[in-house]
Scaffold this motif. Structure first.
Motif, PDB file in Angstrom:
ATOM      1  N   MET A   1     -69.895  -7.531 -29.941  1.00 15.40           N
ATOM      2  CA  MET A   1     -70.109  -7.742 -28.534  1.00 15.40           C
ATOM      3  C   MET A   1     -68.845  -7.400 -27.748  1.00 15.40           C
ATOM      4  SD  MET A   1     -72.253  -8.747 -26.146  1.00 15.40           S
ATOM      5  CE  MET A   1     -73.539  -9.702 -26.872  1.00 15.40           C
ATOM      6  N   LEU A   2     -67.698  -7.835 -28.255  1.00 19.87           N
ATOM      7  CA  LEU A   2     -66.442  -7.552 -27.546  1.00 19.87           C
ATOM      8  C   LEU A   2     -66.161  -6.055 -27.479  1.00 19.87           C
ATOM      9  CD1 LEU A   2     -64.166 -10.409 -28.903  1.00 19.87           C
ATOM     10  CD2 LEU A   2     -65.261 -10.244 -26.663  1.00 19.87           C
ATOM     11  N   LEU A   3     -66.498  -5.344 -28.539  1.00 24.23           N
ATOM     12  CA  LEU A   3     -66.298  -3.892 -28.549  1.00 24.23           C
ATOM     13  C   LEU A   3     -67.193  -3.226 -27.502  1.00 24.23           C
ATOM     14  CD1 LEU A   3     -64.990  -1.408 -29.822  1.00 24.23           C
ATOM     15  CD2 LEU A   3     -66.837  -1.396 -31.478  1.00 24.23           C
ATOM     16  N   LEU A   4     -68.440  -3.650 -27.417  1.00 24.64           N
ATOM     17  CA  LEU A   4     -69.340  -3.098 -26.406  1.00 24.64           C
ATOM     18  C   LEU A   4     -68.843  -3.406 -24.999  1.00 24.64           C
ATOM     19  CD1 LEU A   4     -72.842  -3.942 -27.892  1.00 24.64           C
ATOM     20  CD2 LEU A   4     -71.796  -1.704 -27.697  1.00 24.64           C
ATOM     21  N   MET A   5     -68.323  -4.617 -24.802  1.00 23.02           N
ATOM     22  CA  MET A   5     -67.795  -4.989 -23.490  1.00 23.02           C
ATOM     23  C   MET A   5     -66.599  -4.112 -23.123  1.00 23.02           C
ATOM     24  SD  MET A   5     -68.083  -9.143 -23.625  1.00 23.02           S
ATOM     25  CE  MET A   5     -67.167  -9.382 -22.126  1.00 23.02           C
ATOM     26  N   ALA A   6     -65.725  -3.874 -24.081  1.00 28.21           N
ATOM     27  CA  ALA A   6     -64.543  -3.053 -23.808  1.00 28.21           C
ATOM     28  C   ALA A   6     -64.929  -1.611 -23.498  1.00 28.21           C
ATOM     29  CB  ALA A   6     -63.598  -3.108 -25.000  1.00 28.21           C
ATOM     30  N   LYS A   7     -65.839  -1.069 -24.291  1.00 29.27           N
ATOM     31  CA  LYS A   7     -66.232   0.334 -24.090  1.00 29.27           C
ATOM     32  C   LYS A   7     -67.011   0.541 -22.805  1.00 29.27           C
ATOM     33  CE  LYS A   7     -66.038   2.102 -28.739  1.00 29.27           C
ATOM     34  NZ  LYS A   7     -65.309   3.328 -28.564  1.00 29.27           N
ATOM     35  N   SER A   8     -67.809  -0.440 -22.422  1.00 34.30           N
ATOM     36  CA  SER A   8     -68.623  -0.288 -21.212  1.00 34.30           C
ATOM     37  C   SER A   8     -67.922  -0.845 -19.964  1.00 34.30           C
ATOM     38  CB  SER A   8     -69.960  -1.004 -21.394  1.00 34.30           C
ATOM     39  OG  SER A   8     -69.760  -2.388 -21.531  1.00 34.30           O
ATOM     40  N   ARG A   9     -66.777  -1.487 -20.175  1.00 34.52           N
ATOM     41  CA  ARG A   9     -65.980  -2.082 -19.091  1.00 34.52           C
ATOM     42  C   ARG A   9     -66.719  -3.192 -18.354  1.00 34.52           C
ATOM     43  NH1 ARG A   9     -63.481   3.541 -16.856  1.00 34.52           N
ATOM     44  NH2 ARG A   9     -62.291   4.001 -18.710  1.00 34.52           N
ATOM     45  N   HIS A  10     -67.616  -3.855 -19.054  1.00 35.03           N
ATOM     46  CA  HIS A  10     -68.281  -5.024 -18.490  1.00 35.03           C
ATOM     47  C   HIS A  10     -67.403  -6.243 -18.753  1.00 35.03           C
ATOM     48  CE1 HIS A  10     -71.813  -2.418 -18.481  1.00 35.03           C
ATOM     49  NE2 HIS A  10     -72.353  -3.277 -17.635  1.00 35.03           N
ATOM     50  N   LYS A  11     -67.363  -7.142 -17.824  1.00 35.52           N
ATOM     51  CA  LYS A  11     -66.545  -8.338 -17.966  1.00 35.52           C
ATOM     52  C   LYS A  11     -67.337  -9.538 -18.479  1.00 35.52           C
ATOM     53  CE  LYS A  11     -62.962  -6.899 -14.969  1.00 35.52           C
ATOM     54  NZ  LYS A  11     -62.415  -5.879 -15.780  1.00 35.52           N
ATOM     55  N   LYS A  12     -68.649  -9.504 -18.319  1.00 33.53           N
ATOM     56  CA  LYS A  12     -69.489 -10.626 -18.729  1.00 33.53           C
ATOM     57  C   LYS A  12     -70.420 -10.216 -19.873  1.00 33.53           C
ATOM     58  CE  LYS A  12     -69.719 -12.616 -14.114  1.00 33.53           C
ATOM     59  NZ  LYS A  12     -70.637 -13.032 -13.050  1.00 33.53           N
ATOM     60  N   PRO A  13     -70.522 -11.079 -20.898  1.00 37.58           N
ATOM     61  CA  PRO A  13     -71.423 -10.776 -22.017  1.00 37.58           C
ATOM     62  C   PRO A  13     -72.874 -10.605 -21.583  1.00 37.58           C
ATOM     63  CG  PRO A  13     -70.016 -12.634 -22.553  1.00 37.58           C
ATOM     64  CD  PRO A  13     -69.776 -12.300 -21.112  1.00 37.58           C
ATOM     65  N   VAL A  16     -73.773  -7.055 -20.936  1.00 39.48           N
ATOM     66  CA  VAL A  16     -73.778  -6.161 -22.098  1.00 39.48           C
ATOM     67  C   VAL A  16     -75.022  -6.383 -22.956  1.00 39.48           C
ATOM     68  CG1 VAL A  16     -72.482  -5.502 -24.171  1.00 39.48           C
ATOM     69  CG2 VAL A  16     -71.272  -6.064 -22.092  1.00 39.48           C
ATOM     70  N   ARG A  17     -75.579  -7.576 -22.906  1.00 40.50           N
ATOM     71  CA  ARG A  17     -76.727  -7.895 -23.767  1.00 40.50           C
ATOM     72  C   ARG A  17     -77.907  -6.954 -23.556  1.00 40.50           C
ATOM     73  NH1 ARG A  17     -75.516 -13.787 -22.850  1.00 40.50           N
ATOM     74  NH2 ARG A  17     -74.228 -14.282 -24.638  1.00 40.50           N
ATOM     75  N   SER A  18     -78.017  -6.360 -22.394  1.00 41.98           N
ATOM     76  CA  SER A  18     -79.121  -5.428 -22.151  1.00 41.98           C
ATOM     77  C   SER A  18     -78.999  -4.180 -23.016  1.00 41.98           C
ATOM     78  CB  SER A  18     -79.180  -5.043 -20.676  1.00 41.98           C
ATOM     79  OG  SER A  18     -78.015  -4.343 -20.290  1.00 41.98           O
TER      80      SER A  18
END
Length: 41
Positions: A1-13, A16-18
């Motif tokens: 999840m943290l990797l997806l957040m970093a790559k997509s530059r989203h700050k909230k989980p 990213v869940r979508s």
């Protein structure tokens, strides 16, 4: 999840869940690893 957040530059989980949609096979593998009595632990 943290990797997806970093790559997509989203700050909230929640945002990213979508994008995170594991396959049935992936869920079965994780469930098998976490199952009680699993000899691979």
């Amino acid at each position: 999840m943290l990797l997806l957040m970093a790559k997509s530059r989203h700050k909230k989980p929640e945002n990213v869940r979508s994008y995170f949609k594991p396959s049935d096979q992936a869920l079965a593998e994780i469930t098998g690893l976490l199952a009680p009595g699993d000899s691979r632990r």
